[in-house]
Each structure stands twice: as C-alpha cells, then as structure tokens.
Enzyme design. Sequence first.
Site, PDB file in Angstrom:
ATOM      1  N   ARG A 180     -10.622   3.944  -1.660  1.00 37.83           N
ATOM      2  CA  ARG A 180     -10.163   3.205  -0.481  1.00 37.83           C
ATOM      3  C   ARG A 180     -10.412   4.054   0.765  1.00 37.83           C
ATOM      4  O   ARG A 180      -9.537   4.806   1.203  1.00 37.83           O
ATOM      5  CB  ARG A 180      -8.669   2.892  -0.601  1.00 37.83           C
TER       6      ARG A 180
ATOM      7  N   ASN B 168      -4.444  -7.441  -6.567  1.00 34.11           N
ATOM      8  CA  ASN B 168      -3.311  -7.284  -5.632  1.00 34.11           C
ATOM      9  C   ASN B 168      -3.393  -8.357  -4.546  1.00 34.11           C
ATOM     10  O   ASN B 168      -2.400  -8.982  -4.186  1.00 34.11           O
ATOM     11  CB  ASN B 168      -3.341  -5.905  -4.967  1.00 34.11           C
ATOM     12  N   ASP B 169      -4.608  -8.541  -4.026  1.00 35.32           N
ATOM     13  CA  ASP B 169      -4.791  -9.573  -3.012  1.00 35.32           C
ATOM     14  C   ASP B 169      -5.017 -10.943  -3.630  1.00 35.32           C
ATOM     15  O   ASP B 169      -4.538 -11.941  -3.107  1.00 35.32           O
ATOM     16  CB  ASP B 169      -5.971  -9.214  -2.108  1.00 35.32           C
TER      17      ASP B 169
ATOM     18  N   ARG C 187       2.019  -9.878  -0.521  1.00 35.49           N
ATOM     19  CA  ARG C 187       2.157  -8.857  -1.562  1.00 35.49           C
ATOM     20  C   ARG C 187       3.228  -7.814  -1.287  1.00 35.49           C
ATOM     21  O   ARG C 187       3.756  -7.214  -2.215  1.00 35.49           O
ATOM     22  CB  ARG C 187       0.801  -8.172  -1.808  1.00 35.49           C
TER      23      ARG C 187
ATOM     24  N   CYS D 152      -9.867  -3.753 -10.347  1.00 33.99           N
ATOM     25  CA  CYS D 152      -9.255  -2.555  -9.761  1.00 33.99           C
ATOM     26  C   CYS D 152      -7.881  -2.833  -9.177  1.00 33.99           C
ATOM     27  O   CYS D 152      -7.323  -1.999  -8.476  1.00 33.99           O
ATOM     28  CB  CYS D 152     -10.184  -1.923  -8.731  1.00 33.99           C
TER      29      CYS D 152
ATOM     30  N   GLU E 294     -11.281 -10.966  -4.449  1.00 39.25           N
ATOM     31  CA  GLU E 294      -9.845 -10.899  -4.181  1.00 39.25           C
ATOM     32  C   GLU E 294      -9.372 -12.046  -3.310  1.00 39.25           C
ATOM     33  O   GLU E 294      -8.217 -12.108  -2.917  1.00 39.25           O
ATOM     34  CB  GLU E 294      -9.466  -9.552  -3.562  1.00 39.25           C
TER      35      GLU E 294
ATOM     36  N   ARG F  80     -15.613   1.811  -1.398  1.00 39.92           N
ATOM     37  CA  ARG F  80     -15.371   0.533  -0.724  1.00 39.92           C
ATOM     38  C   ARG F  80     -15.404   0.759   0.785  1.00 39.92           C
ATOM     39  O   ARG F  80     -14.784   1.695   1.290  1.00 39.92           O
ATOM     40  CB  ARG F  80     -13.996  -0.015  -1.133  1.00 39.92           C
TER      41      ARG F  80
ATOM     42  N   HIS G 188       0.808  -1.214   0.000  1.00 41.92           N
ATOM     43  CA  HIS G 188       0.000   0.000   0.000  1.00 41.92           C
ATOM     44  C   HIS G 188       0.843   1.267   0.000  1.00 41.92           C
ATOM     45  O   HIS G 188       0.397   2.319  -0.425  1.00 41.92           O
ATOM     46  CB  HIS G 188      -1.012  -0.023   1.142  1.00 41.92           C
TER      47      HIS G 188
END
Length: 588
Positions: free
Chosen positions: A298, A456-457, A467, A504, A433, A334, A191
């Site tokens: 986010r 990403n996840d 990650r 995304c 995810e 989200r 992140h």
Amino acid sequence: MYVFQGIPASPGIAVGKTFIVHLDELDVAETLVDEKDVEAEVARFRDALKVTKSEFEVMRERLAGPSETVSRELLDAYILLLDDIVLVKQAEQHIRDRYYSAEYAVKSTLEWALEIFDDMEDPYFRERAVDLKDVGSRIIQNLLGTVHVSYDEMKDDSVVVAHELPPSETASIPRSRVAGFVTEVGSRTSHTAIMARSIEVPAVVGASGVTGRIRSGDVVALDGFTGRVVVNPDAETLAEFEERRRAHEKELERKTALAELPAKTIDGYRIELSANIEVPEELDALTRYGADGIGLYRTEFLFMNRDDVPSEDEQFEVYREVAEAALPHSTIIRTIDIGGDKFLTQLNISAELNPYLGLRAIRFCLERPEVFLTQLRAILRASAYGKIKVMFPMISDLSELVAGKEWVARAMEELKSEGKPFNPKIEVGIMIEVPSAAVTADVLARHCDFFSIGTNDLIQYTIAVERGNEKIAYLYQPFHPAVIRLIYAASDAAHKNGIWIGVCGEIVTLSAAVVLLLGLSFDEFSASPIAIPDIKETIRRIRYSDARVIAEEAINKATTEELVEYMETEMARIGLEKEIGWMGNEVH
Ligand code: PEP
Ligand code: MG
C-alpha cells in the site's frame, strides 16, 4: 474497574498505562523558511485556508436537520473567522516579515488574538476565543497534512487511547513504546486496524465511551482477540490477562515454526501465501512468517506524515528496497490509494461529502497525472531490480484501466528515451473491489494480467456498509451471498481468460473463507504478515477436493445466515475446529 466491549482489531494481549491522544492538541515548533520560499509559504497558507473552509462547508451541509441550527451557526462563525481580514493579514505578515513557517504563523497569530480575547470581560468574546482555537487547530492540521501529536512524553508499554486515530496518526506513533491501541470508533477493516496488525500491536476499536472513563496514567488491559477492554483491572483480572498473554506468545511461537513450510493442502494444491505491507519496516516479517512475496504494497503510506510529495528518486529507492527484500518472490506494488479514509493534505484534495465514493485511488491518479506518472516511473525503474507487478486500485470501469495502462506506456517511453532500465514486460493488474468491476470481470480480464480481490472495499460497496463505521459493523458481512457471488464472478472470469487471481482483503483471515476461496481455485492469498501462520495452518489441514465441493454449494446459498451455518457445519465435518484463525469463524 470498568469493562468495555469493543471490536477486536489486532490480535494479542496488552496491559499498560494509558496515553490519551487528543487530536486537537497541536504541537507546532518555531520553524523558519528561507527568504526565497516566502511566497510559496504564503500560497501554502492560503491553500490551507481554502481546504479548511471547504471542510467546514461540507460539515455544515451534513447538518441538515432543523435541530442542528446551533451547530450550523457555529460553522458559519468558523467560516467567517477564516475570512477575517485582520487575522489572515497578520498571519501572512508573520510569514513575510518574520519568515515564519505557515504553521507557526498561524499559531503565533492565534496566540496574539487569544490574548486580546482573554482580556475581554464579555462572555461572548470568551466563546469566540474557543472558536478561534478550533479553527486555528484545523488550519494547522491541514498544513501539517496530519494531526500531529507529540509522543515525547509517552512511556514504554503505553496503551494509546483515542476517540479516533487516523491511519496516518497510527503510522506515526513510536511503535517501540506502544503496547496497544484502544479507539472509540473504527472497525476491523478500517485502515487504522490494518495498520495496527501490520505493526503487530494488539488493538481494540469501536470501544464506545472509553475516553470518558479513562484518565492518563490509568492502567488498561485489552484483549485483541475478544475486544474486551478493562480500565484499572483488579489483581484477579490482571492475572487472567497475563495468563492469556503467555498462552498467546506460546501459540505464536508454535505457529511461526510453520514459516518454512509451504502453503499446500493435504492433497497437494499449492497456493501462494503473500504479505500485505504498508511500510518497508514490515519487511522483516516476510521471512519471520514465511510469506511468498508481497501481494499488496500500500504505497500511499509513503506519502503520509510529511509536507511534501516523495520525489521519483525517493520512491524508486523504497520500491527497489521492498522488491529486493521479497526476492525470489514477486512484489505487487499498488499505485496510491488515497481518498476514502486516507487523506494527504499536501496534495490539496478538497473535502468531499462522500469520500469513499469520491476522488479516490485511480480516479485521483488520473486527475493528477503528474503524481501518477512520477510514481509509475519510480515503480518501473525499480522493476529492473526485483519481480515487480503494478496494480491499480478501485477500478470501476474499463476506461480507467485503459487510461492507467496508457500512463504506464508513457512512463516506459520516457524511461526508454532517457536510457533508464526497467522491465518492459511488467505485469499490470487491477484490484477487484468495486461491484461494477466484479460484474464486468470478463471484460476487464481481457485487458490486464491479473486480478486481486480487495474484499475490504468490495464488501462495503456491495452491501453499502461503510467499512470503518462501528455502528453498522454488524451489517459488514463477508459471507453475504452477494459478496460471495461477486468473488465467484471475478474468479470465474479470471480462470476463463487464463489470468492469475489473488485475494488481498482481510476476508482471508477467516478460516471458513480460506476454505471457500481455496475451493474457487485462487492462485494467491495475501494478508497482514501476522495473519499468515494461521492461514497457512488452515490450508495445510484441508483437502482441495473437499474445498471445491464446499465452494460449489456455498456460492448458491440464499442468505448470510444460511451460508454461515453451512460453512460452520462443513468446517466441523472436515475437522477444522472453530478457533482456527484469530478471528475465528465469526460472521465478521
Ligand atoms: C481491500 O479493499 O480489500 C484492500 C485490500 O485494499 P485497502 O484495504 O487498502 O482498501
Ligand atoms: Mg481497497
């Protein structure tokens, strides 16, 4: 001159003086609390002690091997210090008698104890002084909810160098004065890297050993495209970096001119190309880069770098501002995704052995409905002003989706009875995810309005590769056949059930992935605003009909190598040179 090779995390070239961030240096101002808040402050202090203790216990658990005895003993000593009745009493007294804030009470108690230790000759006690400082810093960090570093001394055009920068810390660095980031740990999808891209600051992560070779004030040059970091570059290297910087600026100018054009293939397949944002400050970038709305907001970043939890009204104002700025397009909000690598100590979450597999995202929200309900009410109220959709992160099972929707229904009922406006037809979607969600996407699709794939996840959970861990970054492969098959399963389920589907995750910054995913007929891609021009350029240079044929074959490849080789050949065949996309066509 020293050269380091790290992982390119945010595009751009930066040269500047180093500003080293040591996260154990704490800057606590003398703050007082009101008399009526004293007991609450004592409770906050006690909570911080508890959180700190459980963090030390988790660390001690991790040190399992016999060779780790010394560190385990050290952690035992730390835990004993946390229970030290004299110190705890002294800090509480400072809160009760002097009205000190909990942070300042810890700091003043620490200073008092350190003075006593300093006067002792015995080296044993001198060592205990170091321990005490460490323990105190940790408690203060937990009280502050973040590791707070003072940036007052930071000059313009500084390159921030740190062993590690938690996302909350990255978010708190004054962006007008930072030219770049270099960290020793992290990866492209951590992140911190995502945050660097969203504030458009060049960054290199995973540059191991760099803090040992660098001093405050040294000049450092970094290349966010290749991951090269040069400490005290010579004149020739500086000139080379300057030339690359100018070329990049020109290229960016050329690409931003695409902002007005639609994300449409040569043969007319129009895909929505939206932006991922973390903070409202990024809203300007929507028009600059020509985003079709916001594909991922986010919201957890609104909860960071503060001691309290944002109220419903505050959240409502922010969500409304964001959704209105995105009009006429939609905004996918989200619900908070905390846990994993994002911690919020004001919510008193205890430390976990495996935070990525723990009380993260929707799991946390269902456990703490007061936080969830407040956020849902704020989102719903804002839905009266913009085209808002709500999305739950980290759904791993239908029951979580059903429970999440029940809370949405409850929030609606409350608002209705209070006469507050909201959109009763708000769309509710989920992130795909977690592998279990992708595998059961056909089931989930019947209970929600849309999917957005969080690669990403999804990649980390599918291949079991954390990650943000630079040591195993080579295993983090978006083109692993298992990942592609799960993406395919989700898109197939979405199409068969007639629901909208987007992606995304950062995978869409890879041009080969853009081709493959277009071929799977996605409705939307969403990425950091800065990545939008490259993605759009790729989309505008291909045919949907070609992409479909390519995707059909790609989903059947047996290994990562086979798939990567196939994509490279096909990309060349359809006339897309390798360099398209700032990440190129590399495997990760
Ligand atoms: C993802 O997991 O791909 C995603 C977009 O969410 P985040 O990066 O915030 O976990
Ligand atoms: Mg995610």
